[in-house]
Design a protein around this motif. Structure first.
Motif, PDB file in Angstrom:
ATOM      1  N   UNK A 286       0.846  -1.203   0.000  1.00 45.54           N
ATOM      2  CA  UNK A 286       0.000   0.000   0.000  1.00 45.54           C
ATOM      3  C   UNK A 286       0.880   1.251   0.000  1.00 45.54           C
ATOM      4  N   UNK A 287       2.120   1.109  -0.460  1.00 42.91           N
ATOM      5  CA  UNK A 287       3.046   2.235  -0.537  1.00 42.91           C
ATOM      6  C   UNK A 287       2.967   2.891  -1.915  1.00 42.91           C
ATOM      7  N   UNK A 288       3.275   4.165  -1.987  1.00 38.30           N
ATOM      8  CA  UNK A 288       3.360   4.908  -3.246  1.00 38.30           C
ATOM      9  C   UNK A 288       2.113   4.719  -4.117  1.00 38.30           C
TER      10      UNK A 288
ATOM     11  N   UNK B 195      -6.154   1.086  -5.639  1.00 39.02           N
ATOM     12  CA  UNK B 195      -4.745   0.919  -5.981  1.00 39.02           C
ATOM     13  C   UNK B 195      -4.562  -0.359  -6.785  1.00 39.02           C
ATOM     14  N   UNK B 196      -3.357  -0.524  -7.328  1.00 36.46           N
ATOM     15  CA  UNK B 196      -3.003  -1.721  -8.085  1.00 36.46           C
ATOM     16  C   UNK B 196      -1.916  -2.493  -7.344  1.00 36.46           C
ATOM     17  N   UNK B 197      -2.058  -3.810  -7.341  1.00 37.51           N
ATOM     18  CA  UNK B 197      -1.006  -4.705  -6.861  1.00 37.51           C
ATOM     19  C   UNK B 197      -0.723  -5.764  -7.918  1.00 37.51           C
ATOM     20  N   UNK B 198       0.470  -6.343  -7.853  1.00 33.72           N
ATOM     21  CA  UNK B 198       0.891  -7.344  -8.838  1.00 33.72           C
ATOM     22  C   UNK B 198       1.041  -8.714  -8.191  1.00 33.72           C
ATOM     23  N   UNK B 199       0.786  -9.740  -8.990  1.00 33.39           N
ATOM     24  CA  UNK B 199       1.125 -11.119  -8.625  1.00 33.39           C
ATOM     25  C   UNK B 199       1.904 -11.701  -9.802  1.00 33.39           C
TER      26      UNK B 199
ATOM     27  N   UNK C 283       8.360   0.179  -0.691  1.00 39.14           N
ATOM     28  CA  UNK C 283       9.070   0.691   0.468  1.00 39.14           C
ATOM     29  C   UNK C 283       9.557  -0.431   1.375  1.00 39.14           C
ATOM     30  N   UNK C 284       8.927  -1.606   1.305  1.00 35.18           N
ATOM     31  CA  UNK C 284       9.269  -2.684   2.224  1.00 35.18           C
ATOM     32  C   UNK C 284      10.350  -3.587   1.631  1.00 35.18           C
TER      33      UNK C 284
ATOM     34  N   UNK D 100      -3.021  -5.592   9.501  1.00 38.23           N
ATOM     35  CA  UNK D 100      -1.641  -5.203   9.814  1.00 38.23           C
ATOM     36  C   UNK D 100      -0.994  -4.460   8.646  1.00 38.23           C
ATOM     37  N   UNK D 101      -1.786  -3.625   7.991  1.00 39.00           N
ATOM     38  CA  UNK D 101      -1.245  -2.780   6.936  1.00 39.00           C
ATOM     39  C   UNK D 101      -1.122  -3.441   5.586  1.00 39.00           C
TER      40      UNK D 101
END
Length: 731
Positions: free
Chosen positions: A559-561, A707-711, A613-614, A657-658
């Motif tokens: 959930x960064x940037x 937002x977008x996330x990748x797998x 960021x992680x 937990x974020x």
């Protein structure tokens, strides 16, 4: 529970526009024995290195690194860098030349010949490594600084006493006050050898940093650096694994890198181990792989005799008959023990003498006929790739002459106890037409074996090999096209596999470095490497080396940037608007997806702009880029992109937990929908793009955010190492 602290510094400043190519560089370039195009490349890369160094007069310091291939011309690069530095006001250049006196002497002679030429009263003053009379040496250095016109060169042994004594000279009261405005370069040749702190791992396990220990060479380098208010520390190496894996907080951790281009005609790892037209690497049978404990051979192994005869024939072809070259060299590298070197030296010297005697016998002599048959087989092997080779009879006519002018050298610093051949450290290459060098550590790093055509190296490891160590033994790399058709390398099968794996690793690493604008992008210490290899020795690493594998599905949940990544993904999806293919249509809109095949380069341009960021996601991003680079090197061209639930809006997900607990939607109870994981290609890397909406109001700034996330699905198993514990995903 471990704590990770990341320190990010500003990108190094680029001073390239301020640099000039002046008379020192032009004069040197004119004398270099390479083509104009190659000269331009060497100068351009030296400009790149110097542009990120601290300019004269600015009180600062920086550590950078230049990465080349083994035996590819790194000395030429830092010689050109020296001339360029002289053109741009640098007054002091210190060279940490290596841990062996033969390498220090080799570097001293090259600098003297290339920079000074025959003019001892030119613009350079080169000091030898005999700075022992403290007060006299201080006055000499001070006087040359006061003259104001000279560039002072100090090629010294990489030994803590030599480095510390030089630091004392520059730190003396009469000199230190003169250093404020002077530009200083410290060039560390073979930077991964001995320079790094061998107590790093031990120190990391101590709670009290004031009790940290430092290895002697490392401590002396820190002492030398502390003397100069303005200096740049430039590392040169062909094996940068250690430099990239040490702590970012280490003063010797590089901030900027330059990848050096090998010259025309370079024959390196790809030429020897990935050559599809010439079989130049030959296997030493397991029973003939020498080890002083596990297999202390009592008789000369047959594979050594074969390689020796092939070398003698190659000298007859290339030196005596064709006159293509003035001499050739064979290197024999048993292990690190002097007794082993001497045993092999006795075998070689004894067989050469015996062959000379046998060949002088009558043509009907039985032993002579057997030996001639052996040489005939050697002739057939070594001329396999020689265009229009001389006849075997022509070879036999000069064979005794070759044997007579073959010089066996025992290369070690300790006097021989078991051999009549006395040790040497310096070679007069033009003295004979054939040289056979037998040794270990003194032939390992940096030392150039001239005209090396035959290598016999039974040295092998019992367990997993250390990548940077075995690569530095590759003295058989270099500029050999003139006689590449007679080059051969004899290795154990285990070593052959390790070198093949290393070549893959090296090419991926170099390609990755070329794509990185700075070493920030490698600061998480991850690199793709085969399971057969360790990247470097672990005592210099402050953290435990972790091995992981890329295989199956990996979710890059973050959930960064959000704003930045949304823009990057939206632009990427828009660029694919005319290329979509549609998957099977299901009842629910959230289960309908589409895909497009994109080039690896196109995806890398997109993926490199996604920010995390992680630690786990940054690490996975780095190794994925390396993995894709590896695929591209192997001839793969495309990957598959899936837009999940396109046109249906964002899928609702809650944060725990974020983080999202899960990206994927599972299969329906009746399997009418197989689940998101089923949408992949088994033949190419696949990337799913998931459009999500945060439903639980965990914080004001994240509530209802889209937002977008990748797998990512990795169809092949790829190993990589890192210094950070990774969060495990389900496959």
């Amino acid at each position: 529970m471990s704590e990770t602290i990341s320190i990010l510094t500003d990108d190094p400043v680029d001073y390239r526009q301020r640099l000039i190519v002046g008379t020192h560089t032009v004069k040197l370039a004119e004398a270099l024995p390479i083509e104009d195009e190659a000269k331009a490349i060497v100068i351009d890369e030296a400009m790149d290195i110097l542009s990120h160094c601290v300019p004269p007069g600015r009180h600062d310091d920086i550590t950078n690194i230049a990465v080349g291939y083994v035996q590819s011309g790194k000395t030429m690069s830092f010689t050109v860098l020296s001339a360029l530095a002289a053109d741009n006001g640098y007054r002091i250049i210190i060279y940490l030349t290596g841990t062996k006196t033969n390498l220090q002497g080799q570097t001293y002679r090259r600098l003297r010949n290339d920079l000074l030429g025959g003019n001892r009263f030119g613009d350079y003053k080169i000091f030898d490594d005999n700075l022992r009379n403290y007060h006299i040496d201080i006055n000499r250095v001070k006087n040359f600084i006061d003259l104001g016109d000279y560039v002072l060169l100090f090629p010294i042994l990489k030994h803590y006493q030599h480095i510390s004594e030089l630091a004392d000279i520059f730190g003396s009261v009469s000199i230190k006050s003169k250093l404020n405005e002077l530009g200083v370069l410290i060039i560390d040749d073979e930077a991964d050898q001995s320079s790094f702190n061998t107590y790093a791992r031990k120190n990391s396990q101590s709670d009290d940093w004031e009790e940290d220990e430092f290895s002697k060479t490392y401590a002396s380098i820190l002492k030398l650096k502390s003397v100069f208010p303005s200096h740049s520390y430039v590392q040169y190496t062909a094996t940068p694994q250690a430099a990239f894996l040490i702590s970012n907080q280490d003063i010797l951790s590089p901030k900027f890198h330059t990848v050096l281009t090998p010259g025309k005609g370079y024959t390196g790892g790809k030429f020897f181990f990935k050559n599809e037209t010439m079989e130049l690497v030959k296997t030493i049978p397991d029973e003939e792989v020498y080890h002083y404990q596990r297999n202390p051979l009592t008789d000369c192994p047959q594979s050594l005799l074969n390689s020796l005869r092939e070398f003698i024939v190659s000298v007859a072809v290339k030196v005596c008959i064709r006159e293509d070259i003035s001499f050739l060299t064979m290197m024999i590298h048993p292990d690190g023990l002097c007794a082993s070197n001497e045993k092999f030296a006795n075998w070689v010297d004894g067989n050469l003498a015996s062959w000379r005697d046998i060949l002088n016998a009558s043509s009907n002599d039985f032993a002579r006929r057997l030996l001639v048959d052996d040489f005939r087989r050697a002739y057939e092997e070594i001329t396999r790739y020689v265009s229009l080779p001389p006849s075997f009879d022509e070879i036999m006519n000069v064979l005794n002459r070759v044997l007579l002018f073959t010089h066996v050298h025992l290369i070690q610093s300790i006097s021989s106890q078991f051999s009549s051949i006395q040790p040497e450290t310096e070679i007069d290459w033009e003295e004979d037409i054939a040289h056979i060098l037998i040794g270990a550590d003194m032939l390992n790093r940096g030392f150039t074996v001239e005209h090396l055509s035959m290598t016999y190296m039974p040295r092998s490891t019992k367990g997993r090999a250390t990548a940077d160590t075995i690569e530095q033994r590759c003295r058989f790399f270099g500029y050999k096209m003139k006689y590449a058709d007679v080059c051969r390398v004899y290795l154990p099968q285990k070593s052959i596999q390790e070198y093949n794996d290393y070549v893959d690793h090296e090419e991926v690493l170099r390609s990755t470095l070329r794509q990185c604008s700075s070493l920030k992008e490698l600061s998480l210490h991850s690199m793709q490497i085969a399971n057969t290899l360790n990247p470097t020795r672990t005592n210099i690493l402050s953290k435990k080396l972790i091995r992981s594998r890329l295989f199956g599905w990996r979710q890059m949940i973050s959930v960064d940037y959000i704003s930045h990544n949304n823009k990057v993904v939206s632009q990427f999806l828009e660029s694919l608007s005319s290329r979509w293919n549609y998957c099977h249509t299901y009842e629910k809109p959230m289960q309908n997806h589409r895909y497009a095949d994109v080039s690896i380069d196109e995806f890398l341009n997109f993926f490199s702009n996604i920010k995390y960021m992680d630690v786990p996601n940054i690490t996975r991003k780095i190794v994925t880029i390396q993995y894709l680079t590896s695929l591209r090197e192997k001839g793969h061209s495309h990957i598959r992109i899936y837009e999940i639930a396109f046109g249906a809006g964002a899928r609702s997900r809650s944060l725990t937990n974020g983080k999202f607990a899960q990206l994927f939607q599972g299969n329906s109870p009746d399997w009418s929908y197989p689940g998101d994981r089923d949408f992949k290609s088994n033949d190419m890397l696949s990337v799913q793009i998931h459009h999500l909406k945060i439903t639980n109001e965990v914080s004001i700034h994240l509530a209802n955010k889209e937002l977008y996330n990748l797998a990512i699905y990795y169809p092949e198993i790829e190993d990589y190492v890192s210094l950070e514990e990774q969060d495990d995903d389900e496959d």
